[in-house]
Scaffold this active site. Structure first.
Site, PDB file in Angstrom:
ATOM      1  N   THR A  67       0.824  -1.278  -0.154  1.00 36.28           N
ATOM      2  CA  THR A  67       0.051  -0.041  -0.141  1.00 36.28           C
ATOM      3  C   THR A  67       0.889   1.291   0.142  1.00 36.28           C
ATOM      4  O   THR A  67       1.936   1.116   0.218  1.00 36.28           O
ATOM      5  CB  THR A  67      -0.981  -0.121   1.182  1.00 36.28           C
ATOM      6  OG1 THR A  67      -0.252   0.044   2.359  1.00 36.28           O
ATOM      7  CG2 THR A  67      -1.837  -1.174   1.320  1.00 36.28           C
ATOM      8  N   ASP A  68       0.227   2.420  -0.220  1.00 35.51           N
ATOM      9  CA  ASP A  68       0.785   3.814  -0.293  1.00 35.51           C
ATOM     10  C   ASP A  68       0.049   4.599   0.798  1.00 35.51           C
ATOM     11  O   ASP A  68      -1.006   4.113   1.035  1.00 35.51           O
ATOM     12  CB  ASP A  68       1.541   4.079  -1.535  1.00 35.51           C
ATOM     13  CG  ASP A  68       0.050   4.761  -2.190  1.00 35.51           C
ATOM     14  OD1 ASP A  68      -1.015   4.896  -2.003  1.00 35.51           O
ATOM     15  OD2 ASP A  68       0.279   5.015  -3.573  1.00 35.51           O
ATOM     16  N   PHE A  69       0.384   5.891   0.858  1.00 38.41           N
ATOM     17  CA  PHE A  69      -0.193   6.758   1.589  1.00 38.41           C
ATOM     18  C   PHE A  69      -1.487   7.122   1.204  1.00 38.41           C
ATOM     19  O   PHE A  69      -2.266   7.694   2.068  1.00 38.41           O
ATOM     20  CB  PHE A  69       0.638   8.071   1.847  1.00 38.41           C
ATOM     21  CG  PHE A  69       0.436   9.156   0.868  1.00 38.41           C
ATOM     22  CD1 PHE A  69       0.594   8.803  -0.441  1.00 38.41           C
ATOM     23  CD2 PHE A  69      -0.191  10.228   1.177  1.00 38.41           C
ATOM     24  CE1 PHE A  69       0.428   9.577  -1.617  1.00 38.41           C
ATOM     25  CE2 PHE A  69      -0.230  11.109   0.367  1.00 38.41           C
ATOM     26  CZ  PHE A  69      -0.103  11.063  -1.285  1.00 38.41           C
ATOM     27  N   GLY A  70      -1.985   6.787   0.206  1.00 38.90           N
ATOM     28  CA  GLY A  70      -3.303   6.907  -0.364  1.00 38.90           C
ATOM     29  C   GLY A  70      -4.168   5.843   0.118  1.00 38.90           C
ATOM     30  O   GLY A  70      -5.518   6.008  -0.027  1.00 38.90           O
TER      31      GLY A  70
END
Lengths: 135, 135, 135, 135
Positions: free
Chosen positions: A16-19
């Site tokens: 995952t990423d910060f979004g």
């Protein structure tokens, strides 16, 4: 009717990423895991390809359309279909699905090259025979 | 006798580095996949923890010894054991094995923190009850 | 007084996870970038080490304490200090800072090993001489 | 004559794979670092876009041709050019070079979407004004 290979993948925090969704570059990793398992299913080992034939497959181009995001804990269904098998390259259509929702759709072209100088080489015949059954 | 959870992981190209072996930072990812599946096995969802209790688990420290390299196509056996369960943190002993060969051994400490201000919070009782059975 | 090498790193989306902060495993990458630049600053090339001396450095253990999260667009200051230089291994103290805030603090032990059989080898003398100036 | 933004990137061990070269998925990360620095150069912060306008940029498609491999310690020159700026999306031509050798060439399409429901939104006017100078 096209033959399609499927492989299940779970989404972990690392993906995952910060979004809050799967980072888009990671679909290339998912696609590759599925292709690798398809090769394994065909009893084509990447290390024996190198050892027995002195060739290796490398990715020469990718194109991905992102349709909908995947999230933590999702179980994704990755599909692999052979679009085209040439003398020294294979083109795959690969998709990532969550249930009936298409999340990402990609075309990945891999080339068969000499292990040492990376020049294009014909795909070894016994491998080509296996791949042809999927076209 | 300690209870130990196990999870199998395959090594793909994405996991390797130019040395031909699994890049050492990636064992932290492998350890986390195994912890996540252990939580899933306990029916503890990370998203419900956040939604129902306003808490989240974060890794507060890691320590890993690397013993032997893993290579492409290896199937690894990841183990998870609970070393200690405190009021607001849990310490895990995690290992990566290929057959009977220990490849990497780590201690991972996770803390239970408030979702908003990241301050330590007591682990929710129903979760603690499940974890205690593993100590 | 200890000599400390510093290296600046920017946080990009690839470094973050769904919690909106830098994924903890990625600090090992940041630490390695800083060690690599420290080696470059000492004019020690990893590829010449392999070519001239038949040795390579591998990470044999890591231990990291996470103190505070880093976020997207943060500029981090990575520090490298040599804690101990042995015959065949070096131990580093490495930290990640944002301004005056310590985010993560780690100890990384690297071993000098034979390129082929991965057995411990003495660090080449001209390299040891350079490292000693940092102890 | 097209305006082109450039950003230098060093190849570290984390970027390589068992083939001894940069893992192809990582070019998407390199491209993003360059786009992010181009945005920074334009004084367009991703976090202020979210805070002030309630929009965020997401990657909607990528297409990359790989020409030649990058290796450990290489310094790469990443280029960013705006191919097309639409009402709610921007298409970039991005390339990775080592000296005068083109290693990878890609097209990346990013869409401006609502932070909450991910529906397409017009790019904020003051941002569009800055982008137009690059078309």
């Amino acid at each position: 009717m096209k033959r399609v290979f499927e492989w299940a993948i779970r989404v972990y925090i690392e993906d995952t990423d910060f979004g809050g969704v799967v980072y888009y570059a990671n679909y290339l990793k998912f696609f590759e895991r599925a292709r690798t398992e398809w090769l394994r299913d065909l009893s084509i080992g990447q290390q024996s390809l190198a050892g027995d034939h002195g060739v290796v497959f490398i990715v020469t181009s990718v194109a991905v359309d992102y349709r909908a995001p995947a999230r933590l804990d999702d179980e994704l269904r990755l599909t692999v279909a052979v679009e085209r098998a040439g003398r020294a390259s294979v083109e795959f259509l690969q998709q990532a699905w969550r249930g009936e929702t298409l999340l990402a759709s990609g075309r990945v072209r891999v080339g068969c090259v000499d292990l040492d100088d990376l020049r294009p080489q014909a795909i070894p015949p016994e491998m080509m025979e296996k791949i042809r059954k999927w076209v």
